[in-house]
Write a protein that holds these residues in place. Structure first.
Motif: not given
Length: 346
Positions: A93-102, A118-127, A247-256
């Motif tokens: 599913l992740l490989a098909r939809h590319g849900a591992t971030g940009y 390069d990877e999805d960031v968590n809340l602390l990293q995003a803040a 925009i939040a998902s595109e900048i910080f990734g979708v995992r968090h």
């Protein structure tokens, strides 16, 4: 949540699914247009009971139409669903939809100054990033002032001499403008991102600038200004709710993404409290102190809406700064990833 165990994941043709999603979108637009026409006609004419019954039946039919679309889709894909009645494992599913971030695609040049994720960031990293607080500021200014506007629509209309049924009509129409903003901003920004490569924060800047104009129109107190201003503010307010999570998902990734976006949305009630209580409420009470309980005239809310216009203009400047910061990121990472995923579609 109780019915989540009924959900199944199936491999389907995206072209077929898009056709059904487009059908849902068309039905939603028709329903919104129908409600808008009915609300406006009720404002102009007095409907008889028989007309109200017919209008209600038509409304029920429009509400049921999505069910027929779903049944049709189910029947057409029944053979495929029966053959593939198993869950797709998470890795596929992740490989098909590319849900591992940009991530950077092969062939991207290295060593430049463009923003990379390069990877999805968590809340602390995003803040700890400037982008997070730019989104927070933009949401506080835009959505906070939008909520303050709709919360005080009745008092604003009363102070400007509008009848109660007119302000009730405005509040009802606000929901339609809100829907059109949510629907239109997502569609338009997605189209220009794919077709022209325009970074999505640009549309956040445009909608906040439009909200600024809407506040200024209402502040003018001219005849019909509340109608025109509420349309602008309502559409732009709805647009923010469509653009912000994307925009939040595109900048910080979708995992968090859920945690990050819900934290950013704290700005909405904070901004609403500041504008509704500390700005609109305080100025209204001050202006009404010499007139009794209520206040009549443009002076009751003019200063409040000028302040909110200034706030949304500040939010627009912040959004434009985010656009400049992420323009290279969208061109190199997000846009290329979208194009890459489109090439991989069956």
């Amino acid at each position: 949540m109780i019915l989540m165990w009924l959900v199944r994941i199936h491999s389907v043709s995206e072209a077929e699914e898009k056709k059904y999603l487009d059908s849902f979108s068309v039905i939603s637009l028709v329903l919104a247009a129908y409600l808008m026409i009915i609300i406006i006609l009720e404002h102009v004419f007095s409907f008889q009971f028989s007309v109200r019954v017919v209008a209600f039946i038509l409304l029920i039919l429009l509400l049921v139409l999505p069910l027929f679309v779903a049944i049709k889709a189910r029947e057409k894909n029944s053979d495929i669903i029966s053959e593939r009645n198993h869950l797709v494992d998470e890795s596929k599913l992740l490989a098909r939809h590319g849900a591992t971030g940009y991530r950077s695609l092969p062939g991207d040049p290295e060593g430049d100054n463009c923003l990379q994720n390069d990877e999805d960031v968590n809340l602390l990293q995003a803040a700890c990033t400037v982008d997070f607080w730019i989104l927070f500021l933009a949401m506080a200014c835009g959505m906070g002032s939008g909520l303050a506007t709709v919360n005080n629509m009745g008092q604003v209309g009363g102070s400007l001499g509008y009848a109660s049924f007119e302000t009730n009509t405005l509040i009802s129409l606000w929901s339609i403008w809100n829907f059109l903003g949510r629907f239109g901003a997502g569609y338009v920004s997605d189209y220009f991102l794919h077709a022209r490569g325009w970074a999505r924060p640009l549309f956040m800047f445009i909608t906040l600038a439009g909200m600024t104009i809407g506040h200024l129109v209402i502040a003018s107190g001219l005849p019909g200004a509340l109608y025109a201003g509420s349309v602008l503010v309502g559409v732009c307010y709805g647009s923010q709710w469509s653009l912000m999570p994307t925009i939040a998902s595109e900048i910080f990734g979708v995992r968090h993404m859920g945690t990050i976006f819900n934290t950013i949305t704290i700005a909405s009630p904070v901004g609403s409290y500041i504008f509704s209580v500390r700005v609109v409420g305080y100025i209204y009470d001050r202006e009404a102190s010499g007139e009794g309980i209520t206040c009549t005239g443009t002076h009751c809310f003019m200063l409040s809406f000028l302040i909110m216009a200034s706030a949304t203009f500040l939010g627009a400047l912040a959004a434009f700064g985010l656009f400049l910061r992420t323009k290279c990121f969208y061109n190199r990472i997000v846009l290329r990833r979208l194009q890459h995923s489109m090439r991989e579609r069956p």
